[in-house]
Each structure stands twice: as C-alpha cells, then as structure tokens.
Motif scaffolding. Sequence first.
Motif, PDB file in Angstrom:
ATOM      1  N   ILE A  90      -6.549  21.161   3.310  1.00  0.00           N
ATOM      2  CA  ILE A  90      -6.007  22.453   2.892  1.00  0.00           C
ATOM      3  C   ILE A  90      -4.992  22.932   3.925  1.00  0.00           C
ATOM      4  O   ILE A  90      -5.208  22.804   5.133  1.00  0.00           O
ATOM      5  CB  ILE A  90      -7.142  23.486   2.722  1.00  0.00           C
ATOM      6  CG1 ILE A  90      -8.062  23.070   1.566  1.00  0.00           C
ATOM      7  CG2 ILE A  90      -6.592  24.887   2.485  1.00  0.00           C
ATOM      8  CD1 ILE A  90      -9.295  23.942   1.422  1.00  0.00           C
ATOM      9  N   GLN A  91      -3.886  23.484   3.437  1.00  0.00           N
ATOM     10  CA  GLN A  91      -2.833  23.982   4.312  1.00  0.00           C
ATOM     11  C   GLN A  91      -2.720  25.511   4.199  1.00  0.00           C
ATOM     12  O   GLN A  91      -3.065  26.085   3.166  1.00  0.00           O
ATOM     13  CB  GLN A  91      -1.482  23.346   3.943  1.00  0.00           C
ATOM     14  CG  GLN A  91      -1.466  21.825   4.004  1.00  0.00           C
ATOM     15  CD  GLN A  91      -1.574  21.300   5.422  1.00  0.00           C
ATOM     16  OE1 GLN A  91      -1.318  22.006   6.390  1.00  0.00           O
ATOM     17  NE2 GLN A  91      -1.951  20.025   5.557  1.00  0.00           N
ATOM     18  N   SER A  92      -2.229  26.141   5.249  1.00  0.00           N
ATOM     19  CA  SER A  92      -2.088  27.596   5.274  1.00  0.00           C
ATOM     20  C   SER A  92      -0.754  28.023   4.673  1.00  0.00           C
ATOM     21  O   SER A  92       0.313  27.716   5.226  1.00  0.00           O
ATOM     22  CB  SER A  92      -2.186  28.122   6.709  1.00  0.00           C
ATOM     23  OG  SER A  92      -1.795  29.481   6.771  1.00  0.00           O
ATOM     24  N   ARG A  93      -0.815  28.745   3.564  1.00  0.00           N
ATOM     25  CA  ARG A  93       0.414  29.247   2.948  1.00  0.00           C
ATOM     26  C   ARG A  93       1.102  30.275   3.835  1.00  0.00           C
ATOM     27  O   ARG A  93       2.330  30.319   3.917  1.00  0.00           O
ATOM     28  CB  ARG A  93       0.094  29.861   1.580  1.00  0.00           C
ATOM     29  CG  ARG A  93      -0.463  28.855   0.572  1.00  0.00           C
ATOM     30  CD  ARG A  93      -0.641  29.479  -0.782  1.00  0.00           C
ATOM     31  NE  ARG A  93      -1.592  30.589  -0.744  1.00  0.00           N
ATOM     32  CZ  ARG A  93      -1.607  31.585  -1.626  1.00  0.00           C
ATOM     33  NH1 ARG A  93      -0.719  31.642  -2.590  1.00  0.00           N
ATOM     34  NH2 ARG A  93      -2.516  32.538  -1.526  1.00  0.00           N
ATOM     35  N   ILE A  94       0.311  31.100   4.498  1.00  0.00           N
ATOM     36  CA  ILE A  94       0.895  32.143   5.353  1.00  0.00           C
ATOM     37  C   ILE A  94       1.644  31.521   6.525  1.00  0.00           C
ATOM     38  O   ILE A  94       2.761  31.940   6.859  1.00  0.00           O
ATOM     39  CB  ILE A  94      -0.192  33.115   5.845  1.00  0.00           C
ATOM     40  CG1 ILE A  94      -0.651  34.013   4.690  1.00  0.00           C
ATOM     41  CG2 ILE A  94       0.318  33.965   7.006  1.00  0.00           C
ATOM     42  CD1 ILE A  94      -1.744  34.989   5.050  1.00  0.00           C
ATOM     43  N   GLU A  95       1.061  30.514   7.158  1.00  0.00           N
ATOM     44  CA  GLU A  95       1.720  29.892   8.304  1.00  0.00           C
ATOM     45  C   GLU A  95       3.019  29.222   7.889  1.00  0.00           C
ATOM     46  O   GLU A  95       4.041  29.308   8.594  1.00  0.00           O
ATOM     47  CB  GLU A  95       0.783  28.879   8.976  1.00  0.00           C
ATOM     48  CG  GLU A  95      -0.381  29.504   9.710  1.00  0.00           C
ATOM     49  CD  GLU A  95       0.049  30.491  10.796  1.00  0.00           C
ATOM     50  OE1 GLU A  95       1.079  30.229  11.456  1.00  0.00           O
ATOM     51  OE2 GLU A  95      -0.620  31.518  10.964  1.00  0.00           O
ATOM     52  N   ILE A  96       3.008  28.536   6.742  1.00  0.00           N
ATOM     53  CA  ILE A  96       4.226  27.880   6.266  1.00  0.00           C
ATOM     54  C   ILE A  96       5.305  28.917   5.968  1.00  0.00           C
ATOM     55  O   ILE A  96       6.473  28.739   6.333  1.00  0.00           O
ATOM     56  CB  ILE A  96       3.933  27.018   5.025  1.00  0.00           C
ATOM     57  CG1 ILE A  96       3.062  25.816   5.417  1.00  0.00           C
ATOM     58  CG2 ILE A  96       5.225  26.537   4.366  1.00  0.00           C
ATOM     59  CD1 ILE A  96       2.532  25.022   4.245  1.00  0.00           C
ATOM     60  N   LEU A  97       4.925  30.019   5.326  1.00  0.00           N
ATOM     61  CA  LEU A  97       5.902  31.067   5.020  1.00  0.00           C
ATOM     62  C   LEU A  97       6.507  31.642   6.296  1.00  0.00           C
ATOM     63  O   LEU A  97       7.731  31.788   6.404  1.00  0.00           O
ATOM     64  CB  LEU A  97       5.254  32.183   4.205  1.00  0.00           C
ATOM     65  CG  LEU A  97       6.157  33.387   3.911  1.00  0.00           C
ATOM     66  CD1 LEU A  97       7.338  32.981   3.033  1.00  0.00           C
ATOM     67  CD2 LEU A  97       5.361  34.521   3.256  1.00  0.00           C
TER      68      LEU A  97
END
Length: 327
Positions: free
Chosen positions: A239-246
Amino acid sequence: MDRKIDELLFSLMQNMMISVSGEKLARDLGVSLSTLIRWVDKLRESGAEIRGELFTGFRLVRLPDVMLPQLIRPRLRTQTLGRNLYHFYKTDSTNAFASRLLAHGHKVPDGTVIVSESQTAGRGRLGRTWHSESEAGLYFSMILRPRVPPSLAPLFTLATAVAMHDAIERDTRLDVDIKWPNDLLVGGKKVSGILAEIQAEVDMVRTLIIGVGVNVNHQEFPSDIADRASSLRLASGRIQSRIEILCEFLEDFENLYRMFERDGPPAIIERWTRSSSFANGRRIQINDGVRIIGGVTRGLNALGALRIEQRDGKLEEVYSGDVVRWE
C-alpha cells in the motif's frame, strides 16, 4: 458540506479510541444533531469505522485513507501550490469543478488544488473516461495562471508528468516511464494520466486547469482496461500513501514552475527528455486524429512537440496525438 465533514473526521481522529458525545461534536461544529448523524453515516460509507451512537458517544476505530486538508497542509513544502485546497468525498470530476469555480466568478488564487476521493465522471485525454475508485486513487486538479502565450501551455502538462514521475519514483522506488506526451507507465502499463484544459486570449493564457489521475492502491480494474492498466500497489506489492505522493508532487511541480519562469522552455524539455524512454530512438506510431504517423523519435522541439524521423529521413513534428504502438 464536505469541509464540515472533514472537521468532524479530524475531531474524531484527535480523540481516536475515545468516545465523544454527539452533543459535543454537534455543538463544536455548529450543526444540529440530525445533521451530525447524517455526516457520521456519510463517513461510515466512506470507510471510516465509527462505533457508538448519538447519546453514548462516537468513537473512531478505523481511519480511512482520506485526503484530509488538515493532514495535507502540515506536510506541504510549497509557497503557493496547494495552499488553497478544496477536498471532496465525491464529485463528477475535479477539472469540471475547477471550471465551474472560474465560470461563477469566484476569486480563485493561482495554485489552487481540488482533490476528490472519487469521481463519477472522471475524464482522460481524447474524451476517454477515467476509472476513479474511491479511497484507491489520487484524483486532483490544479488551477494555474502562467503568464505565457498559448503556444507554451503544453509545456506545463509535460512538467506535470515529470513532477509526478519523480514523486512516484522517490516514494515507491518503482521505475517509471513517461509515454509521450504525459502518460506514466510502470512495467509497460499505465498508472497515471493527465488532462489539461486552457482558457486563453490570442496572445496570453488566462487560466490553465491540469487534472491528474493516479492509480495508487487499486487492486483490480474493469476488464476492458485490465490488460493495459496497473497501480502502484500492484506494481510494488504494498500500500502506498496518497498524501505523501501528492505533497511530493506539488513541491516538485512548483520547483519546475519556478525553473520555467527563470530559464524558459529548455528547463522542462531537458527534464522530460531525461525521464522518458520515448524521447529518443524509440520506434512508435502516433494517431494524431487524422492519420497514423510512424517512425523513430528524435527528441522534442522547443514547444514540446515530438519529432519523428520517418523512413525517408524527413522529420515530422507532432504537437498532439496518442501513441498507439511502440517497440
């Protein structure tokens, strides 16, 4: 309403595992008890596990992966981009909402970002739809006001692709490629698309809306796209962090924006060329809406058009189209 629901969820987060009375929550938010109950139900539909009821108190047990502005803003390292932020649990499309904001005469600051948990009518390039699964993808739009002629507007979609390419590679350690002009591929499958819409005078861009969709934590896709689409979760196995990528993307894009203001188009052309295997020496076919153009890629021109060397040695500069085949 979504802003108030964000406040409710953030309040429950701050008191996680502790029951908070419905009366206190309603009073703090300035709403009626019946409205509070509707908002709690909406959060439950969005994946938040909230136990209890109005008079015994509500307790947040499981936090959904929600793009709360209260969680995004403290992580931002930008000066303007994303500082004005809209968040929705569901909308038709973030680009469409951005267009409505501008059409209704709202004073929208440069660098405004609209984020939605899901889209009911997400759009891709060339009139395609975009699969927008709730809590799985990153769906957002930026409203920009670059002081450039319309001929330079395509460079900002190239910059968007470069910034997202860098953010994803840094956060996931995956190898990401950019298929001209701005699709992101992992293992040859598409994980991100970009749609730009321009409002311009003859000699100057008034507003540029750039929409981005990223398949972050999708675990499956509709059968009609399953063979050519993937997600960061499927590719990385976690699972990846959407917030961190944004947040990483917004910082990278703002830096590219500033480089463009200082150094002009070469700053973006060079970065895109470095990030894409499609830039040079790639045999491809492009459908420009009228015909199929085939040949070997020979870099970009100063406006972001892809140069194609055809069999007779002639160089064709393609400004728009869809890469339908490549080797």
